[in-house]
Design a protein around this motif. Structure first.
Motif, PDB file in Angstrom:
ATOM      1  N   VAL A 203       0.874  -1.168   0.000  1.00 32.80           N
ATOM      2  CA  VAL A 203       0.000   0.000   0.000  1.00 32.80           C
ATOM      3  C   VAL A 203       0.912   1.219   0.000  1.00 32.80           C
ATOM      4  CG1 VAL A 203      -1.802   1.293   1.182  1.00 32.80           C
ATOM      5  CG2 VAL A 203      -1.802  -1.218   1.273  1.00 32.80           C
ATOM      6  N   VAL A 204       0.797   2.058  -1.043  1.00 30.11           N
ATOM      7  CA  VAL A 204       1.723   3.182  -1.189  1.00 30.11           C
ATOM      8  C   VAL A 204       0.933   4.476  -1.349  1.00 30.11           C
ATOM      9  CG1 VAL A 204       3.651   1.822  -2.033  1.00 30.11           C
ATOM     10  CG2 VAL A 204       1.961   2.605  -3.662  1.00 30.11           C
ATOM     11  N   ASP A 205       1.193   5.411  -0.456  1.00 27.17           N
ATOM     12  CA  ASP A 205       0.444   6.665  -0.388  1.00 27.17           C
ATOM     13  C   ASP A 205       1.361   7.820  -0.792  1.00 27.17           C
ATOM     14  OD1 ASP A 205      -1.028   8.912   0.297  1.00 27.17           O
ATOM     15  OD2 ASP A 205      -1.768   8.082   2.181  1.00 27.17           O
ATOM     16  N   CYS A 206       1.043   8.473  -1.891  1.00 28.88           N
ATOM     17  CA  CYS A 206       1.715   9.672  -2.418  1.00 28.88           C
ATOM     18  C   CYS A 206       3.218   9.498  -2.600  1.00 28.88           C
ATOM     19  CB  CYS A 206       1.395  10.925  -1.602  1.00 28.88           C
ATOM     20  SG  CYS A 206       1.875  10.955   0.117  1.00 28.88           S
ATOM     21  N   GLY A 207       3.607   8.394  -3.233  1.00 32.00           N
ATOM     22  CA  GLY A 207       5.014   8.161  -3.525  1.00 32.00           C
ATOM     23  C   GLY A 207       5.406   8.715  -4.885  1.00 32.00           C
ATOM     24  N   TYR A 208       6.655   9.133  -5.010  1.00 31.36           N
ATOM     25  CA  TYR A 208       7.130   9.700  -6.273  1.00 31.36           C
ATOM     26  C   TYR A 208       7.609   8.605  -7.223  1.00 31.36           C
ATOM     27  CZ  TYR A 208      11.125   9.777  -3.006  1.00 31.36           C
ATOM     28  OH  TYR A 208      12.041   9.465  -2.038  1.00 31.36           O
ATOM     29  N   SER A 209       7.630   8.948  -8.510  1.00 35.99           N
ATOM     30  CA  SER A 209       7.985   7.979  -9.540  1.00 35.99           C
ATOM     31  C   SER A 209       9.488   7.762  -9.621  1.00 35.99           C
ATOM     32  CB  SER A 209       7.444   8.430 -10.903  1.00 35.99           C
ATOM     33  OG  SER A 209       7.868   9.745 -11.199  1.00 35.99           O
ATOM     34  N   SER A 210      10.261   8.778  -9.335  1.00 39.13           N
ATOM     35  CA  SER A 210      11.719   8.658  -9.236  1.00 39.13           C
ATOM     36  C   SER A 210      12.229   9.879  -8.490  1.00 39.13           C
ATOM     37  CB  SER A 210      12.382   8.571 -10.611  1.00 39.13           C
ATOM     38  OG  SER A 210      12.364   9.821 -11.267  1.00 39.13           O
ATOM     39  N   VAL A 211      13.410   9.762  -7.932  1.00 32.17           N
ATOM     40  CA  VAL A 211      13.996  10.906  -7.238  1.00 32.17           C
ATOM     41  C   VAL A 211      14.297  12.018  -8.239  1.00 32.17           C
ATOM     42  CG1 VAL A 211      15.950  11.683  -5.843  1.00 32.17           C
ATOM     43  CG2 VAL A 211      14.927   9.444  -5.414  1.00 32.17           C
ATOM     44  N   TYR A 212      14.731  11.651  -9.421  1.00 33.75           N
ATOM     45  CA  TYR A 212      15.027  12.630 -10.474  1.00 33.75           C
ATOM     46  C   TYR A 212      13.780  13.449 -10.815  1.00 33.75           C
ATOM     47  CZ  TYR A 212      17.224  14.421 -14.763  1.00 33.75           C
ATOM     48  OH  TYR A 212      17.764  15.227 -15.734  1.00 33.75           O
ATOM     49  N   SER A 213      12.664  12.776 -11.006  1.00 36.15           N
ATOM     50  CA  SER A 213      11.416  13.473 -11.336  1.00 36.15           C
ATOM     51  C   SER A 213      10.917  14.320 -10.175  1.00 36.15           C
ATOM     52  CB  SER A 213      10.347  12.459 -11.749  1.00 36.15           C
ATOM     53  OG  SER A 213      10.715  11.790 -12.926  1.00 36.15           O
ATOM     54  N   GLU A 214      11.042  13.810  -8.957  1.00 28.41           N
ATOM     55  CA  GLU A 214      10.587  14.554  -7.785  1.00 28.41           C
ATOM     56  C   GLU A 214      11.416  15.812  -7.576  1.00 28.41           C
ATOM     57  OE1 GLU A 214       8.851  15.816  -4.171  1.00 28.41           O
ATOM     58  OE2 GLU A 214       8.136  14.732  -5.926  1.00 28.41           O
ATOM     59  N   PHE A 215      12.725  15.684  -7.706  1.00 29.29           N
ATOM     60  CA  PHE A 215      13.579  16.861  -7.545  1.00 29.29           C
ATOM     61  C   PHE A 215      13.320  17.879  -8.663  1.00 29.29           C
ATOM     62  CE2 PHE A 215      17.269  15.044  -4.787  1.00 29.29           C
ATOM     63  CZ  PHE A 215      16.373  14.860  -3.748  1.00 29.29           C
ATOM     64  N   GLY A 216      13.035  17.388  -9.862  1.00 26.02           N
ATOM     65  CA  GLY A 216      12.689  18.294 -10.941  1.00 26.02           C
ATOM     66  C   GLY A 216      11.426  19.072 -10.641  1.00 26.02           C
ATOM     67  N   ALA A 217      10.431  18.378 -10.083  1.00 27.99           N
ATOM     68  CA  ALA A 217       9.180  19.041  -9.709  1.00 27.99           C
ATOM     69  C   ALA A 217       9.416  20.093  -8.631  1.00 27.99           C
ATOM     70  CB  ALA A 217       8.160  18.002  -9.237  1.00 27.99           C
ATOM     71  N   MET A 218      10.283  19.784  -7.669  1.00 28.27           N
ATOM     72  CA  MET A 218      10.574  20.734  -6.599  1.00 28.27           C
ATOM     73  C   MET A 218      11.348  21.946  -7.105  1.00 28.27           C
ATOM     74  SD  MET A 218       9.189  19.974  -3.750  1.00 28.27           S
ATOM     75  CE  MET A 218       7.785  19.623  -4.824  1.00 28.27           C
ATOM     76  N   LEU A 219      12.293  21.727  -8.021  1.00 24.13           N
ATOM     77  CA  LEU A 219      13.027  22.854  -8.586  1.00 24.13           C
ATOM     78  C   LEU A 219      12.075  23.830  -9.279  1.00 24.13           C
ATOM     79  CD1 LEU A 219      16.237  21.162 -10.061  1.00 24.13           C
ATOM     80  CD2 LEU A 219      16.169  22.961  -8.325  1.00 24.13           C
ATOM     81  N   ARG A 220      11.119  23.273 -10.014  1.00 18.85           N
ATOM     82  CA  ARG A 220      10.192  24.131 -10.753  1.00 18.85           C
ATOM     83  C   ARG A 220       9.183  24.823  -9.844  1.00 18.85           C
ATOM     84  NH1 ARG A 220      10.857  19.726 -14.365  1.00 18.85           N
ATOM     85  NH2 ARG A 220       9.099  18.637 -13.392  1.00 18.85           N
ATOM     86  N   SER A 221       8.599  24.073  -8.899  1.00 20.30           N
ATOM     87  CA  SER A 221       7.511  24.638  -8.095  1.00 20.30           C
ATOM     88  C   SER A 221       8.003  25.484  -6.934  1.00 20.30           C
ATOM     89  CB  SER A 221       6.609  23.513  -7.567  1.00 20.30           C
ATOM     90  OG  SER A 221       7.322  22.696  -6.639  1.00 20.30           O
ATOM     91  N   ALA A 222       9.028  25.038  -6.220  1.00 20.27           N
ATOM     92  CA  ALA A 222       9.478  25.749  -5.027  1.00 20.27           C
ATOM     93  C   ALA A 222      10.564  26.773  -5.320  1.00 20.27           C
ATOM     94  CB  ALA A 222       9.989  24.742  -3.983  1.00 20.27           C
TER      95      ALA A 222
END
Length: 322
Positions: A203-222
């Protein structure tokens, strides 16, 4: 023309220098426990919902859940449990309210958090269903030692050790792996390893698809910065700094080797891990899969926004497939 070419070269050099600095800064604040920039500044930038608490119905529900979880955490059937792995001391809370039961769950917390904060209430809900529970503090989190944050990739190897520990305590254990946020990524990344037959589902709740993709999302949004070329540089630096690449740390790649039943959960109001990653993760896995999407729920808050629906869905899935 020569002046134009010179200006272009200078600009390119500046872009490269700034990108290298930004990549190094981002890795240092994201992947090292002893860097306190995240706690002072970064957490609010990356996950602002945690800092917009008031007295809404959801805030009151969260307070009630936390009280219930913390009371459960202190019961007589709970005890501290330690492992030594690679020179580090790893902590967990071992909770055995049902000594005769062979049903077990390992609950894994999120980024820069710890087991009691994220999983005490969840553990109490599993206990209501006759489960025994192990809640680890991931390496470099909570009471566990270590400085490098594994983002699920290094943690998958420690989770294998915790699974082995449960099967040592109860050889006939039927184990569900439950994770939230980075804990969900840990579970998904572990799913691609060779697991004992004791592990029955995820059971996985709000997990990211990869660290690379997650860090990319954070760079853009934050940070309001482009992922390229910062993330490309960071990926290469990470191999030297922490021993793994950001692309290598992939839930998607690991799920492609998973055949276990998996329930994917995400809130559409998640500002920390984009909820669209749920669909990428679901598409990747080979096992039986179902999803629960909770409208407007912020990061790791789906069981606060719709607690009855959330846990009914979780346990119906487990009872059906695990």
């Amino acid at each position: 023309m020569k002046w134009i070419a010179l200006i272009v070269v200078i600009l390119l050099i500046l872009i490269i220098v700034v990108s290298i600095y930004a990549a190094s800064f981002f890795l240092n604040v994201a992947l090292f426990r002893d860097n306190n920039w995240y706690e002072k500044t970064g957490h609010e930038m990356m996950n602002p919902d945690n800092f917009n608490k008031g007295k809404s119905q959801y805030d009151l529900t969260e307070e009630k859940q936390n009280l219930q979880g913390n009371e459960f955490w202190q019961q007589d059937f709970c005890q501290d449990h330690w492992l030594e792995v690679d020179g580090e001391k790893l902590y967990s809370r071992l909770i055995i309210p049902h000594p005769k039961s062979k049903k077990w769950v390992i609950c894994v917390h999120g980024y820069r958090s710890f087991g009691q904060r994220d999983m005490a209430f969840v553990a109490s809900k599993f206990s209501d269903q006759q489960y025994n529970i192990l809640v680890p503090d991931l390496r470099a989190h909570g009471k566990s030692t270590g400085n490098v944050i594994g983002m699920g990739w290094l943690d998958r190897l420690d989770l294998l050790k915790w699974i082995q520990e449960v099967t040592t305590i109860e050889p006939g254990a039927e184990i569900v792996l439950f994770g939230g946020s980075m804990g969900a990524a840990t579970v998904m990344m572990t799913s691609g390893e060779t697991l004992p037959e004791n592990v029955k589902g995820l059971v996985v709740d709000c997990g990211y698809s990869s660290v690379y993709s997650e860090f990319g999302a954070m760079l853009r949004s934050a940070f309001k910065l482009p992922a390229f070329p910062i993330l490309t540089i960071a990926d290469n630096l990470a191999k030297k700094k922490v021993g793994y690449s950001l692309k290598q740390a992939s839930s998607i790649n690991q799920l492609a080797k998973n055949n276990l039943p998996t329930l994917f959960i995400h809130g559409t109001g998640d500002k920390f891990v984009p909820h669209e990653m749920l669909y990428e993760n679901m598409e990747a896995t080979n096992g039986v899969k179902e999803s629960l999407i909770v409208n407007n729920a912020p990061h790791l808050s789906s069981f606060i926004y719709e607690p009855d629906h959330y846990f009914d869905t979780v346990f119906e899935f487990i009872h059906r497939y695990c």
